[in-house]
Design a protein around this motif. Structure first.
Motif, mmCIF file in Angstrom:
data_model
loop_
_atom_site.group_PDB
_atom_site.id
_atom_site.type_symbol
_atom_site.label_atom_id
_atom_site.label_comp_id
_atom_site.label_asym_id
_atom_site.label_seq_id
_atom_site.Cartn_x
_atom_site.Cartn_y
_atom_site.Cartn_z
ATOM 1 N N GLN A 203 0.789 -1.232 0.000
ATOM 2 C CA GLN A 203 0.000 0.000 0.000
ATOM 3 C C GLN A 203 0.827 1.292 0.000
ATOM 4 O O GLN A 203 0.679 2.133 -0.863
ATOM 5 C CB GLN A 203 -0.953 -0.005 1.201
ATOM 6 C CG GLN A 203 -1.919 1.168 1.228
ATOM 7 C CD GLN A 203 -2.828 1.172 0.023
ATOM 8 O OE1 GLN A 203 -3.218 0.130 -0.477
ATOM 9 N NE2 GLN A 203 -3.147 2.352 -0.490
ATOM 10 N N GLN A 239 -1.453 -10.919 -4.477
ATOM 11 C CA GLN A 239 -2.403 -9.910 -4.945
ATOM 12 C C GLN A 239 -1.991 -9.394 -6.313
ATOM 13 O O GLN A 239 -0.805 -9.246 -6.591
ATOM 14 C CB GLN A 239 -2.389 -8.706 -4.003
ATOM 15 C CG GLN A 239 -3.221 -8.893 -2.758
ATOM 16 C CD GLN A 239 -3.336 -7.618 -1.951
ATOM 17 O OE1 GLN A 239 -2.726 -6.598 -2.268
ATOM 18 N NE2 GLN A 239 -4.115 -7.671 -0.900
ATOM 19 N N HIS A 445 -11.301 0.609 5.731
ATOM 20 C CA HIS A 445 -10.359 0.128 4.717
ATOM 21 C C HIS A 445 -8.942 0.394 5.224
ATOM 22 O O HIS A 445 -8.298 -0.465 5.775
ATOM 23 C CB HIS A 445 -10.658 0.813 3.382
ATOM 24 C CG HIS A 445 -9.933 0.201 2.225
ATOM 25 N ND1 HIS A 445 -9.567 0.927 1.136
ATOM 26 C CD2 HIS A 445 -9.514 -1.049 1.996
ATOM 27 C CE1 HIS A 445 -8.936 0.127 0.275
ATOM 28 N NE2 HIS A 445 -8.900 -1.064 0.765
ATOM 29 N N ARG A 486 -7.456 7.587 -2.776
ATOM 30 C CA ARG A 486 -6.696 7.908 -1.565
ATOM 31 C C ARG A 486 -6.765 9.406 -1.278
ATOM 32 O O ARG A 486 -6.916 10.227 -2.195
ATOM 33 C CB ARG A 486 -5.219 7.527 -1.715
ATOM 34 C CG ARG A 486 -4.928 6.325 -2.566
ATOM 35 C CD ARG A 486 -5.430 5.014 -1.983
ATOM 36 N NE ARG A 486 -5.027 3.892 -2.850
ATOM 37 C CZ ARG A 486 -5.501 2.665 -2.731
ATOM 38 N NH1 ARG A 486 -6.407 2.368 -1.822
ATOM 39 N NH2 ARG A 486 -5.090 1.713 -3.532
HETATM 40 N N1 ASP Z 1 -4.001 -2.333 -0.027
HETATM 41 C C1 ASP Z 1 -5.354 -2.759 -0.159
HETATM 42 C C2 ASP Z 1 -5.491 -4.200 0.302
HETATM 43 O O1 ASP Z 1 -4.517 -4.933 0.289
HETATM 44 C C3 ASP Z 1 -5.852 -2.671 -1.548
HETATM 45 C C4 ASP Z 1 -5.889 -1.278 -2.043
HETATM 46 O O2 ASP Z 1 -6.382 -0.396 -1.350
HETATM 47 O O3 ASP Z 1 -5.447 -1.071 -3.171
HETATM 48 O O4 ASP Z 1 -6.570 -4.634 0.652
#
Ligand code: ASP
Length: 582
Positions: A203, A239, A445, A486
């Motif tokens: 992130q 991911q 989040h 963001r």
């Molecule tokens: N970093 C976030 C996650 O791993 C995904 C994102 O906000 O792009 O859930």
């Protein structure tokens, strides 16, 4: 491209066909099965490309050697491709028209008797499969899953590169990242008492890459989260991580839809775009979940109005509460209702009220406490020959439990169709959630998620009403990805940190490097990350993500193949300045 290129064989086993009749070939592979018919011996030889039948008779010099081999031995053979005698073709095998008459056999390596047969149709205990993963991976379906995974990764790289994205690697040895799970820590040898954290996600780095001007970044990134391994999770997962500059929410979702569509197309699944979108609030009130499974209906019915002046004690919920129900079209028996009551209690409910309508008659232990108006209203809502289950209480929890009951009822009533893919975006997530454990609000989040400006007015009066530019992608009730726009304005970031009680020095110490970077010209940006393992699991219809990970951990976080996690030597501990206490 033949698998035999750059090797000392001429063909892959699975590559032989009638076009190669009378060709002399050199094959290598594992002995899959042996059939000795006295006069003739047949051996199925397997490599990654497939299986082909070898044959030898006592007249040929290879007969004795071939009679000696056992399952899973590795051999090299030479021979001539010939048509199988009429009536012995095997249309189920891609190579079923031909066989190889073997002229010479070389045993490259022998094998112990394997602990299970290399046959995908045999059910083998998963612990055994994980311990002997190299044998498990020889099974064609497992091989196929991993090859599919490779194809997905290739497609992702191809598609994103074609759209101007650059793959950048971010560190695995780093500082704690803000995904809210527990970190895996790696002690530093050079700085005793200090630790690296393995990233829960890239992130902060991907946001810094936006400040650096990459504009479109992606990475197939390994992420590490030291969570209790509920359900189907792994301590490390992959991911498809994406970040983009100068975008709004539609840009991120639009790109994502195209990407997901392509991934599923590789499995011959056609997804229609644009995907459906519903807001978090709607998902919760209609389905009791922020990842609703839309393969079946069975929506939650709000009954708060029906019972607003009720005398029924269990339905008195006050202003913030909700009374809501589910109305499956089945008359449930007393014992079935009892079982479902147990189910919701295990999920944290106090109880489960019910009304049955059968042959036009309403039945319920609560009937004698209900007013005439309530009975009239209920009668107009409840389906004929059905059961209406009702729960009452605090809004969020009640809806969540109803959401779980909804899935359980769908399972019991077999409402979930196979081979259907219901894809949707859940948008407008709340910015914060209340942590009962810590008695404070937390970012739902992460604290860099951009709040919707027009909802920021609720920050002090009703923080749960502050919404964010945050979105999740859900397929068949599984969250397969999520992201957000963001914050890029320092004053808003400060507001959010202040609200979350993240003090200036704490923010500096945790993510000061990001905040500092933001002092040097930051583009509006946003991104998303998809769980590669889950996407593959769904696209291939697997029961667990472990079946598309080469070397997964068990549900209790151990690797049965290597024995990790394991103890280390006293010397290693000393170097790290660590002492183990009981
Ligand atoms: N970093 C976030 C996650 O791993 C995904 C994102 O906000 O792009 O859930």
């Amino acid at each position: 491209m033949s698998i035999a290129k750059y090797s000392f064989r001429t063909h892959g086993c699975g590559e032989l066909n009638a076009e190669l009749l009378n060709t002399s070939v050199v094959l290598c592979g594992w002995v899959d099965s042996i059939r000795n018919h006295g006069g003739l011996i047949f051996v199925d030889l397997r490599d990654r490309s497939g299986i082909v039948q070898l044959v030898s008779d006592p007249e040929t010099p290879s007969f004795e050697e071939l009679s000696r081999v056992k399952p899973e031995w590795v051999i090299k053979v030479e021979g001539i491709v010939r048509r199988r005698p009429e009536g012995t073709e095997n249309p189920k095998m891609p190579t079923g028209e031909v066989e190889v008459l073997v002229s010479s056999v070389e045993v490259l390596s022998s094998s112990k008797v394997p602990p299970f047969e290399i046959d995908e149709n045999i059910n083998v205990d998963e612990r055994l499969r994980l311990k002997y993963r190299y044998l498990d991976l020889r099974r064609p379906n497992m091989m196929k899953n991993l090859i599919f995974r490779h194809e997905v990764a290739l497609e992702v790289r191809k598609f994103l590169s074609a759209n101007g994205f650059i793959e950048v690697e971010t560190p695995y040895l780093t500082k704690s990242t803000p995904e809210g799970a527990r970190d895996f820590l790696v002690p530093s040898r050079l700085y005793h008492g200090k630790f690296y954290a393995l990233p829960q996600s890239p992130q902060l780095f991907k946001q810094i890459l936006m400040v650096a001007g990459f504009e479109k970044y992606f990475q197939l990134a390994r992420c590490f989260r030291d969570e209790d391994l509920r359900a189907d999770r792994q301590p490390e997962h992959t991911q498809i991580d994406i970040e983009m500059s100068f975008v709004n929410e539609d840009d991120v979702l639009g790109l994502s839809e195209e990407l997901i569509k392509r991934i599923f197309a590789l499995a011959s699944i056609e997804l229609e775009t644009p995907f459906m979108r519903i807001t978090y609030d709607e998902a919760m009130s209609r389905f009791g979940s922020d990842k609703p499974d839309l393969r079946f209906d069975l929506e939650i019915i709000d009954l708060t109005d029906v019972f607003k002046d009720t005398q029924i004690g269990v339905f008195k919920v006050g202003n913030d509460g909700i009374i809501a129900g589910l109305n499956p079209k089945k008359v449930f028996s007393r014992s079935e209702i009892e079982r479902l009551t147990e189910f919701v209690k295990e999920e944290g409910a106090r109880g489960l009220a019910w009304f049955v309508k059968e042959n036009g008659e309403l039945r319920s232990p609560l009937l004698k406490f209900a007013s005439e108006k309530e009975i009239y209203d209920l009668n107009s809502k409840i389906l004929p020959d059905s059961t209406l289950f009702i729960m009452a209480g605090e809004r969020e929890t009640t809806l969540e439990i109803l959401g779980k009951l909804r899935i359980e009822l769908a399972r019991i009533l077999e409402l979930i169709p196979e081979n259907q893919f219901k894809v949707l975006w859940v948008t407008d997530f709340p910015m914060f959630e209340w942590s009962e454990e810590e008695k404070r609000y937390k970012a739902k989040h992460h604290p860099f998620t951009r709040p919707k400006e027009d909802t920021l007015v609720y920050l002090d009066s009703n923080p749960l009403k502050v919404k964010a530019y945050a979105y999740d992608l859900v397929i068949n009730g599984v969250e397969v990805g999520g992201g957000s726009l963001r914050i890029f304005k320092p004053e808003i970031q400060k507001k959010i940190f202040d609200f979350l009680g993240i003090k200036e020095d704490e923010a500096q110490e945790k993510f000061g490097f990001l905040l500092e970077a933001f002092d040097y010209g930051v583009p509006p940006h946003g991104g998303i990350a998809f769980g590669l393992d889950r996407l593959i699991m769904i696209a291939l219809g697997l029961n667990t993500i472990r079946d598309c990970i080469a070397f997964p951990k068990t549900q209790s976080g151990t690797c049965l193949l290597t024995g990790a996690p394991d103890t280390v030597s006293i010397r290693q501990l000393k170097e790290l300045g660590i002492e183990i206490r009981d």
